[in-house]
Design a protein around this motif. Structure first.
Motif, PDB file in Angstrom:
ATOM      1  N   VAL A   5      38.155  41.247  39.802  1.00 19.19           N
ATOM      2  CA  VAL A   5      36.857  40.666  39.657  1.00 19.19           C
ATOM      3  C   VAL A   5      36.061  40.116  40.898  1.00 19.19           C
ATOM      4  O   VAL A   5      36.764  39.308  41.495  1.00 19.19           O
ATOM      5  CB  VAL A   5      37.094  39.261  38.408  1.00 19.19           C
ATOM      6  N   ALA A  44      33.765  34.451  35.737  1.00 19.52           N
ATOM      7  CA  ALA A  44      34.579  35.189  36.491  1.00 19.52           C
ATOM      8  C   ALA A  44      35.967  35.233  36.332  1.00 19.52           C
ATOM      9  O   ALA A  44      36.698  36.033  36.023  1.00 19.52           O
ATOM     10  CB  ALA A  44      34.159  35.288  38.044  1.00 19.52           C
ATOM     11  N   PHE A  99      30.890  40.299  38.539  1.00 21.46           N
ATOM     12  CA  PHE A  99      30.283  39.392  37.538  1.00 21.46           C
ATOM     13  C   PHE A  99      29.297  38.580  38.287  1.00 21.46           C
ATOM     14  O   PHE A  99      29.338  37.801  39.167  1.00 21.46           O
ATOM     15  CB  PHE A  99      31.564  38.315  37.349  1.00 21.46           C
ATOM     16  N   LEU A 119      32.751  37.962  42.267  1.00 19.17           N
ATOM     17  CA  LEU A 119      31.827  36.813  41.985  1.00 19.17           C
ATOM     18  C   LEU A 119      30.995  36.819  43.432  1.00 19.17           C
ATOM     19  O   LEU A 119      31.331  36.272  44.339  1.00 19.17           O
ATOM     20  CB  LEU A 119      32.249  35.603  41.797  1.00 19.17           C
TER      21      LEU A 119
END
Ligand code: 13P
Ligand code: SF4
Length: 316
Positions: free
Chosen positions: A85, A73, A66, A87
Motif C-alpha cells: 500500500v 492507507a 492510495f 501513500l
C-alpha cells in the motif's frame, strides 16, 4: 488539430507514464473525493471512506496507490496485508485522527466502565492502534447502522468525532458517550455562514457532512457522506445545492451533474492534507514503490476485527 502547449504535453506525458506504470506494477489507484481534480481524474476508483475500504478489501491488484490520508492507507493495509500500500505523500495525515491515542482510549474506557458493557465505535478516521482497541469501526456513510447494531443495553463510546457522535445520538436510541475530537475543516462551519449562503441561493438544497457541528446540521436538508452527497445530487430533481464539506468534492459533483450548480457553504473549507498528493508524487511512488504504509501484524490483526465487523453491516 489543436495546437499543443508545453504544459499540456507535459501533463499528458505524466499521465501516460502513470498509466503505464500502474499496468506494469499490477497496481490500482484509489482516490478520495477530496483529492485534487487531476488525481481524481486518473484514479481507477474515487469514493468515500467506506467505498474505498470495500474496494481495497476486494481488489486483486498487487499494489494499492492510495490517494487520501494516512488512516485510509492504514485501513487498506489492515484489509490487505499481502499487498503493497503506497501513500504518495507520506505526511498526508488527518488532524482529527491524531486527537486520540490508544492510551487515551484505554483510560477513557476504564473511566466509563461502571457496570454496563462498553462498546467502542471508532470512526475510520483513527490510527490503526486506536482501531485495535475498538469493537467496531464506522464511517460517515454507516454510522447510524453501526450504532443501531449495538445491543441497546450496552454503553457506546464513540471516538474521535464529537459531531459525528452527536449526530448518532440524535438519530438512534442508543446510549452514547464520546471523545471531544473534531475535524478542523468541518467544525469551523457556522450557522451565520449557512444563513448567508442560503440567502444568496434561496432555491438551493443544503447538503452537509456529519462532521459539521450540530447547529449547522440542524439547518441541513440532507446529512450525507461525501459519496452520499454525489448520489443524492445526481438523483435529485433540484438544480442547486449548497455543499457543507471540503471543497474538493465540487469536482466530482460538477463533473457528474454538469447541468446543476453547486455552491460551497464556505469556500475556505480546504483540507491541506488531502491536497498533498499530485501527479508527480503518484509517479514517484510508482517508480520507487515508496512511501509504503504497513501496519504491524500485532496491531493489524486486532484492528482488522473492528474493520471487518463494520464491513459486515449492510449500508443504506
Ligand atoms: P467520507 O467518508 O464521507 O468521504 O469522509 C471522509 C473524511 O475525511 C471527511 O472529512
Ligand atoms: Fe481529517 Fe477533516 Fe481532512 Fe477529513 S477533512 S481528512 S476529517 S482533517
Amino acid at each position: 488539430m489543436e495546437p499543443s502547449t508545453g504544459i499540456t504535453d507535459g501533463l499528458k506525458d505524466l499521465k501516460d507514464k502513470i498509466k503505464a506504470l500502474l499496468h506494469e506494477r499490477k497496481a490500482i489507484l484509489l482516490a478520495h473525493n477530496y483529492q485534487r481534480p487531476e488525481v481524481q481524474d486518473i484514479a481507477d476508483l474515487c469514493g468515500d471512506s467506506l467505498e474505498l475500504s470495500i474496494k481495497a478489501s476486494q481488489t486483486d491488484a498487487e499494489v494499492i496507490v492510495f490517494c487520501g490520508v494516512h488512516f485510509m492507507a492504514e485501513t487498506a493495509s489492515i484489509l490487505c496485508p499481502d499487498k503493497k500500500v503506497l501513500l504518495p505523500a507520506s505526511d498526508a495525515g488527518c488532524p482529527m485522527a491524531d486527537m486520540i491515542t490508544a492510551e487515551n482510549l484505554r483510560q477513557r474506557k476504564a473511566e466509563i466502565s461502571t457496570g454496563k458493557r462498553v462498546v467502542v465505535i471508532s470512526y475510520v478516521n483513527t490510527t490503526a492502534e486506536v482501531k485495535a482497541e475498538s469493537d467496531i469501526c464506522c464511517t460517515s456513510a454507516n454510522v447510524i447502522q453501526v450504532a443501531n447494531s449495538v445491543d441497546p443495553s450496552h454503553q457506546i463510546f464513540m471516538t474521535p468525532d464529537k459531531n459525528l457522535a452527536q449526530y448518532a445520538i440524535e438519530h438512534t436510541n442508543r446510549n452514547i458517550v464520546y471523545w471531544e475530537g473534531f475535524c478542523p475543516v468541518h467544525n469551523n462551519l457556522t450557522v451565520a455562514q449557512i444563513r448567508e449562503t442560503k440567502a444568496a441561493h434561496p432555491e438551493a438544497l443544503f447538503l452537509a457532512h456529519p462532521e459539521c457541528p450540530p447547529e449547522v446540521l440542524a439547518l441541513a436538508d440532507e446529512v450525507k457522506s461525501t459519496s452520499g452527497m454525489i448520489a443524492y445530487a445526481g438523483n435529485s430533481e433540484r438544480r442547486e445545492f449548497i455543499i457543507g464539506t471540503e471543497i474538493g468534492i465540487l469536482h466530482p459533483l460538477s463533473k457528474s451533474n454538469p447541468e446543476k450548480s453547486f455552491f460551497p457553504a464556505d469556500p475556505g473549507m480546504i483540507c491541506s492534507d488531502m491536497k498533498k498528493i499530485g501527479l508527480r508524487e503518484i509517479l514517484r511512488a510508482l517508480e520507487n514503490l515508496q512511501p509504503e504504509v504497513k501496519v504491524p501484524k500485532k496491531i493489524r490483526e486486532k484492528a482488522k476485527g473492528a474493520v471487518d465487523r463494520m464491513l459486515a453491516i449492510p449500508s443504506e
